[in-house]
Scaffold this motif. Structure first.
Motif, PDB file in Angstrom:
ATOM      1  N   ASP A 287       0.818  -1.218   0.000  1.00 23.56           N
ATOM      2  CA  ASP A 287       0.000   0.000   0.000  1.00 23.56           C
ATOM      3  C   ASP A 287       0.852   1.269   0.000  1.00 23.56           C
ATOM      4  O   ASP A 287       0.346   2.349  -0.298  1.00 23.56           O
ATOM      5  CB  ASP A 287      -0.924   0.008   1.225  1.00 23.56           C
ATOM      6  CG  ASP A 287      -1.980  -1.094   1.146  1.00 23.56           C
ATOM      7  OD1 ASP A 287      -2.282  -1.520   0.010  1.00 23.56           O
ATOM      8  OD2 ASP A 287      -2.472  -1.515   2.208  1.00 23.56           O
ATOM      9  N   VAL A 288       2.103   1.162   0.352  1.00 21.45           N
ATOM     10  CA  VAL A 288       3.001   2.329   0.390  1.00 21.45           C
ATOM     11  C   VAL A 288       3.928   2.247  -0.817  1.00 21.45           C
ATOM     12  O   VAL A 288       4.723   1.303  -0.944  1.00 21.45           O
ATOM     13  CB  VAL A 288       3.833   2.369   1.689  1.00 21.45           C
ATOM     14  CG1 VAL A 288       4.746   3.594   1.696  1.00 21.45           C
ATOM     15  CG2 VAL A 288       2.907   2.386   2.905  1.00 21.45           C
ATOM     16  N   THR A 289       3.825   3.220  -1.717  1.00 22.93           N
ATOM     17  CA  THR A 289       4.622   3.211  -2.948  1.00 22.93           C
ATOM     18  C   THR A 289       5.552   4.404  -2.992  1.00 22.93           C
ATOM     19  O   THR A 289       5.307   5.441  -2.384  1.00 22.93           O
ATOM     20  CB  THR A 289       3.715   3.224  -4.190  1.00 22.93           C
ATOM     21  OG1 THR A 289       2.920   4.428  -4.163  1.00 22.93           O
ATOM     22  CG2 THR A 289       2.809   2.012  -4.211  1.00 22.93           C
ATOM     23  N   PHE A 290       6.636   4.235  -3.749  1.00 20.66           N
ATOM     24  CA  PHE A 290       7.646   5.284  -3.911  1.00 20.66           C
ATOM     25  C   PHE A 290       7.965   5.406  -5.395  1.00 20.66           C
ATOM     26  O   PHE A 290       8.261   4.407  -6.061  1.00 20.66           O
ATOM     27  CB  PHE A 290       8.925   4.936  -3.138  1.00 20.66           C
ATOM     28  CG  PHE A 290       8.714   4.705  -1.663  1.00 20.66           C
ATOM     29  CD1 PHE A 290       8.870   5.728  -0.753  1.00 20.66           C
ATOM     30  CD2 PHE A 290       8.348   3.443  -1.197  1.00 20.66           C
ATOM     31  CE1 PHE A 290       8.679   5.509   0.598  1.00 20.66           C
ATOM     32  CE2 PHE A 290       8.152   3.211   0.152  1.00 20.66           C
ATOM     33  CZ  PHE A 290       8.315   4.255   1.055  1.00 20.66           C
ATOM     34  N   ARG A 291       7.903   6.618  -5.912  1.00 23.81           N
ATOM     35  CA  ARG A 291       8.205   6.846  -7.328  1.00 23.81           C
ATOM     36  C   ARG A 291       9.724   6.804  -7.527  1.00 23.81           C
ATOM     37  O   ARG A 291      10.483   7.345  -6.719  1.00 23.81           O
ATOM     38  CB  ARG A 291       7.645   8.181  -7.801  1.00 23.81           C
ATOM     39  CG  ARG A 291       6.113   8.215  -7.789  1.00 23.81           C
ATOM     40  CD  ARG A 291       5.579   9.458  -8.478  1.00 23.81           C
ATOM     41  NE  ARG A 291       4.144   9.450  -8.508  1.00 23.81           N
ATOM     42  CZ  ARG A 291       3.404   8.789  -9.407  1.00 23.81           C
ATOM     43  NH1 ARG A 291       4.012   8.084 -10.351  1.00 23.81           N
ATOM     44  NH2 ARG A 291       2.093   8.823  -9.368  1.00 23.81           N
ATOM     45  N   THR A 292      10.125   6.210  -8.638  1.00 23.37           N
ATOM     46  CA  THR A 292      11.549   6.021  -8.918  1.00 23.37           C
ATOM     47  C   THR A 292      11.824   6.276 -10.394  1.00 23.37           C
ATOM     48  O   THR A 292      10.903   6.429 -11.199  1.00 23.37           O
ATOM     49  CB  THR A 292      11.989   4.588  -8.566  1.00 23.37           C
ATOM     50  OG1 THR A 292      11.289   3.667  -9.416  1.00 23.37           O
ATOM     51  CG2 THR A 292      11.711   4.263  -7.107  1.00 23.37           C
ATOM     52  N   HIS A 293      13.102   6.262 -10.743  1.00 18.97           N
ATOM     53  CA  HIS A 293      13.513   6.317 -12.151  1.00 18.97           C
ATOM     54  C   HIS A 293      14.863   5.626 -12.307  1.00 18.97           C
ATOM     55  O   HIS A 293      15.674   5.607 -11.375  1.00 18.97           O
ATOM     56  CB  HIS A 293      13.600   7.760 -12.666  1.00 18.97           C
ATOM     57  CG  HIS A 293      14.630   8.590 -11.970  1.00 18.97           C
ATOM     58  ND1 HIS A 293      14.389   9.231 -10.775  1.00 18.97           N
ATOM     59  CD2 HIS A 293      15.914   8.879 -12.299  1.00 18.97           C
ATOM     60  CE1 HIS A 293      15.456   9.886 -10.393  1.00 18.97           C
ATOM     61  NE2 HIS A 293      16.394   9.688 -11.293  1.00 18.97           N
ATOM     62  N   VAL A 294      15.097   5.043 -13.478  1.00 19.63           N
ATOM     63  CA  VAL A 294      16.338   4.328 -13.758  1.00 19.63           C
ATOM     64  C   VAL A 294      17.470   5.341 -13.941  1.00 19.63           C
ATOM     65  O   VAL A 294      17.368   6.266 -14.755  1.00 19.63           O
ATOM     66  CB  VAL A 294      16.207   3.452 -15.014  1.00 19.63           C
ATOM     67  CG1 VAL A 294      17.541   2.781 -15.341  1.00 19.63           C
ATOM     68  CG2 VAL A 294      15.120   2.401 -14.810  1.00 19.63           C
ATOM     69  N   ALA A 295      18.563   5.156 -13.169  1.00 16.67           N
ATOM     70  CA  ALA A 295      19.692   6.082 -13.223  1.00 16.67           C
ATOM     71  C   ALA A 295      20.906   5.497 -13.921  1.00 16.67           C
ATOM     72  O   ALA A 295      21.691   6.226 -14.530  1.00 16.67           O
ATOM     73  CB  ALA A 295      20.089   6.529 -11.810  1.00 16.67           C
ATOM     74  N   LYS A 296      21.078   4.179 -13.851  1.00 16.91           N
ATOM     75  CA  LYS A 296      22.276   3.573 -14.425  1.00 16.91           C
ATOM     76  C   LYS A 296      21.995   2.123 -14.781  1.00 16.91           C
ATOM     77  O   LYS A 296      21.303   1.424 -14.056  1.00 16.91           O
ATOM     78  CB  LYS A 296      23.450   3.660 -13.438  1.00 16.91           C
ATOM     79  CG  LYS A 296      24.775   3.151 -13.989  1.00 16.91           C
ATOM     80  CD  LYS A 296      25.919   3.388 -13.011  1.00 16.91           C
ATOM     81  CE  LYS A 296      25.765   2.579 -11.745  1.00 16.91           C
ATOM     82  NZ  LYS A 296      26.917   2.716 -10.834  1.00 16.91           N
ATOM     83  N   ILE A 297      22.554   1.691 -15.923  1.00 17.08           N
ATOM     84  CA  ILE A 297      22.462   0.298 -16.344  1.00 17.08           C
ATOM     85  C   ILE A 297      23.879  -0.195 -16.596  1.00 17.08           C
ATOM     86  O   ILE A 297      24.589   0.334 -17.461  1.00 17.08           O
ATOM     87  CB  ILE A 297      21.608   0.144 -17.620  1.00 17.08           C
ATOM     88  CG1 ILE A 297      20.181   0.666 -17.380  1.00 17.08           C
ATOM     89  CG2 ILE A 297      21.583  -1.304 -18.075  1.00 17.08           C
ATOM     90  CD1 ILE A 297      19.308   0.660 -18.613  1.00 17.08           C
ATOM     91  N   ASP A 298      24.308  -1.172 -15.824  1.00 13.61           N
ATOM     92  CA  ASP A 298      25.670  -1.693 -15.952  1.00 13.61           C
ATOM     93  C   ASP A 298      25.812  -2.420 -17.287  1.00 13.61           C
ATOM     94  O   ASP A 298      25.039  -3.332 -17.576  1.00 13.61           O
ATOM     95  CB  ASP A 298      25.958  -2.644 -14.787  1.00 13.61           C
ATOM     96  CG  ASP A 298      27.447  -2.923 -14.640  1.00 13.61           C
ATOM     97  OD1 ASP A 298      28.162  -2.823 -15.650  1.00 13.61           O
ATOM     98  OD2 ASP A 298      27.891  -3.233 -13.521  1.00 13.61           O
ATOM     99  N   PRO A 299      26.794  -2.057 -18.117  1.00 17.90           N
ATOM    100  CA  PRO A 299      26.949  -2.735 -19.411  1.00 17.90           C
ATOM    101  C   PRO A 299      27.514  -4.147 -19.304  1.00 17.90           C
ATOM    102  O   PRO A 299      27.390  -4.924 -20.237  1.00 17.90           O
ATOM    103  CB  PRO A 299      27.910  -1.804 -20.170  1.00 17.90           C
ATOM    104  CG  PRO A 299      28.685  -1.119 -19.092  1.00 17.90           C
ATOM    105  CD  PRO A 299      27.743  -0.940 -17.939  1.00 17.90           C
ATOM    106  N   ALA A 300      28.141  -4.474 -18.177  1.00 15.70           N
ATOM    107  CA  ALA A 300      28.737  -5.803 -18.013  1.00 15.70           C
ATOM    108  C   ALA A 300      27.752  -6.729 -17.291  1.00 15.70           C
ATOM    109  O   ALA A 300      27.017  -6.303 -16.407  1.00 15.70           O
ATOM    110  CB  ALA A 300      30.035  -5.707 -17.224  1.00 15.70           C
ATOM    111  N   GLU A 301      27.768  -8.007 -17.686  1.00 17.47           N
ATOM    112  CA  GLU A 301      26.829  -8.955 -17.100  1.00 17.47           C
ATOM    113  C   GLU A 301      27.303  -9.419 -15.730  1.00 17.47           C
ATOM    114  O   GLU A 301      28.496  -9.383 -15.415  1.00 17.47           O
ATOM    115  CB  GLU A 301      26.642 -10.168 -18.021  1.00 17.47           C
ATOM    116  CG  GLU A 301      27.740 -11.223 -17.947  1.00 17.47           C
ATOM    117  CD  GLU A 301      28.998 -10.819 -18.702  1.00 17.47           C
ATOM    118  OE1 GLU A 301      29.968 -11.595 -18.713  1.00 17.47           O
ATOM    119  OE2 GLU A 301      28.997  -9.720 -19.313  1.00 17.47           O
ATOM    120  N   THR A 302      26.337  -9.835 -14.905  1.00 20.12           N
ATOM    121  CA  THR A 302      26.605 -10.470 -13.614  1.00 20.12           C
ATOM    122  C   THR A 302      25.825 -11.777 -13.597  1.00 20.12           C
ATOM    123  O   THR A 302      24.596 -11.778 -13.727  1.00 20.12           O
ATOM    124  CB  THR A 302      26.152  -9.579 -12.448  1.00 20.12           C
ATOM    125  OG1 THR A 302      26.856  -8.335 -12.508  1.00 20.12           O
ATOM    126  CG2 THR A 302      26.426 -10.257 -11.113  1.00 20.12           C
TER     127      THR A 302
END
Length: 548
Positions: free
Chosen positions: A430-445
């Motif tokens: 019931d408690v939500t927080f708005r977010t946005h994507v800041a970084k995408i790592d180009p290397a796989e894990t």
């Protein structure tokens, strides 16, 4: 009879026809039932759902770059600190003394440089005068200048007696008073250290220098009784040189004693902390007296040069100028320039030495690199610590982020700036927080054999409910379409690289199923897919092929 026969036959025929009709009704095919959907216009949203963990935007583990004894810890776990705040510090009294000495040398060298610069200006002025020729009034001015220079030199010599007496008093305090508690014995029987430095050559060196310093100090103090106001200047010059040698001997003794006090063995003895402070105070005092003697020597030397120069200038003015005199004065100007350049180079070298000591002092303290909260303090006052061991940890007070591993199947859907909504397990859905994507790592894990990519998501607004380490469920809006034709994804199938649907087409006597090639677009998170070509709004399509 025929009639009856006809009737009989007619009744029998009726019975046969009725039976045939009932048989047909029982064997006739039932109508086919289809599971269908209607192509409609709707808004389509594609979301990527992952689980991540909240972490601070900045976190750092701090360690000293040098070893030593912890002197101060002004913070505790949970304290909020500002950027640059002191977190912990080592005992650095020896470095403070070295820095004071280095700065004193820099100041002395700069004073000497100022004198050299003034001398250069005077030589240049003298060259201008020689080239121009001399007037009677200039001779009178130069004579007055000579009188002033001679008086300045006399005043400098007057300071010699007081300087020597002060140096003697400070040396007596440094050698005999400040170090008494560290030795047993006397000059006759010999001196012994009252603590162990676990270094026999160093201990022998210290006791030898103690006796040498004591013996030399007695002789020096005796020689100073013959120095007074009427002492010849050459004797005063020699006395200053002797004082400098004496002070350097005491400085060597105190430096070696300080080395014995800071060995790994002696550092274990907390009772020696006060003695270390006494020795450092003595070293600072001796360094100051050395600087005072050096300053006075330089002052006298500078005034002597001024007197000699002005005397020579007066003679030149009185005798007039020749071409050889002009050449000689030009040579003096060149020499003064070289002397000043050499002095400036020495100043730069001394400043570099002082900067190095400051750098060592900086390594003896830990300061917060940003505003934040202390999360670890793993040291105690008085503890001896090694270099490069993590002792204090800080997390940023500026904000938090969510770090999640997105599978390779979904990573191509995301881009920097994609908006999303997060829920934290601690507070429920019931408690939500708005977010946005800041970084995408180009290397796989690789996680459990599956290639994933680390995606960093920032909260749009700070919220005091957010804590480091919380589990977060993310729904990231990767793409959306508005007012497009959609059908259920199950209605679309592929063959030979193309996409098809089975469309129901009404006709006389029932429905006809036809395969239609379609173009597809965005796949929605609700199970629908965008149809770009091949269907119109209102068309009905099969979701599943009916079973016979």
């Amino acid at each position: 009879m025929r009639t009856r026969t006809k009737v009989t036959v007619g009744i029998a025929g009726t019975i046969v026809i009725a039976a045939a009709a009932l048989g047909y009704a029982a064997t006739r095919p039932k109508p086919v039932e289809y599971e269908t959907a209607t192509a409609v216009r709707a808004d389509l949203v594609q979301e990527v759902s992952v689980t991540g963990r909240v972490k601070p935007t900045h976190a750092v583990d701090l360690a000293f770059e040098r070893s030593g004894r912890v002197a101060v810890i002004p913070v505790a776990v949970g304290d909020r600190v500002n950027k640059g705040a002191l977190l912990a510090g080592l005992n650095s009294a020896d470095l403070v003394a070295q820095l004071s000495e280095a700065l004193a040398r820099v100041d002395s060298a700069k004073a000497q440089s100022d004198q050299y610069a003034a001398a250069l200006r005077n030589q240049q002025a003298r060259l201008d005068e020689v080239r121009r020729g001399t007037r009677p009034e200039e001779i009178a001015v130069k004579q007055a200048e000579l009188d002033t220079a001679q008086q300045d030199l006399a005043n400098a010599y007057k300071d010699v007696v007081d300087t020597l007496r002060t140096a003697s008093t400070k040396a007596d305090d440094a050698v005999r008073v400040k170090t008494t508690a560290l030795f047993s014995g006397n000059l006759s029987s010999g001196y012994l250290l009252l603590f162990r430095a676990c270094n026999d050559p160093l201990e022998n060196d210290v006791t030898f220098l103690r006796a040498s310093s004591e013996r030399s100090l007695q002789a020096w103090q005796t020689s100073l009784t013959a120095i007074g106001a009427g002492t010849a200047r050459d004797v005063l010059d020699l006395a200053l040189s002797d004082a400098a040698k004496e002070l350097m001997l005491y400085q060597q003794f105190l430096d070696r004693l300080n080395q014995a006090l800071v060995t790994e063995c002696s550092l274990q003895d907390d009772a020696l902390d006060t003695r270390r402070d006494d020795v450092n105070t003595a070293r600072v005092n001796i360094a100051a007296q050395l600087a005072a003697v050096a300053d006075l020597q330089q002052d006298i030397s500078a005034n002597q040069r001024i007197v000699a120069r002005v005397e020579e200038e007066l003679k030149l003015k009185q005798a007039g100028s020749t071409s050889s005199q002009v050449a000689a004065q030009e040579a003096l100007v060149a020499q003064a320039e070289a002397t000043l350049a050499g002095q400036l180079a020495q100043i730069r070298q001394m400043e570099a030495s002082a900067a190095n000591i400051r750098a060592q002092l900086d390594k003896a303290v830990l300061r917060s690199p940003f505003d934040g909260v202390v999360t670890k303090v793993d040291l105690e006052v008085g503890e001896i610590i090694a270099a490069n061991v993590s002792l204090v940890s800080i997390i940023s007070d500026a904000g938090y982020e969510i770090e999640a591993n997105v599978p390779e199947a979904d990573i191509a859907k995301l881009k920097i700036g994609d908006a999303g909504v997060a829920t934290l397990d601690a507070y429920g859905n019931d408690v939500t927080f708005r977010t946005h994507v800041a970084k995408i790592d180009p290397a796989e894990t690789v996680v459990e054999g599956v290639p994933t990519y680390v995606v960093t998501v920032l909260f749009d607004q700070p919220d005091e409910r957010i804590r480091s380490g919380m589990t977060a469920d993310l729904d990231i809006r990767a793409a959306e379409r508005t007012n497009v034709i959609v059908v259920p994804l199950r209605a679309v199938f592929g063959r030979n690289g193309d996409k098809f649907v089975r469309k129901l087409r009404s006709q006389t006597g029932g429905n006809e199923v036809v395969e239609v090639t379609v173009g597809v677009g965005l796949r929605g998170s609700d199970g629908n897919i965008e149809i770009t070509t091949g269907l119109s709004e209102g068309d009905r399509v099969l979701i599943e092929v009916p079973k016979p």
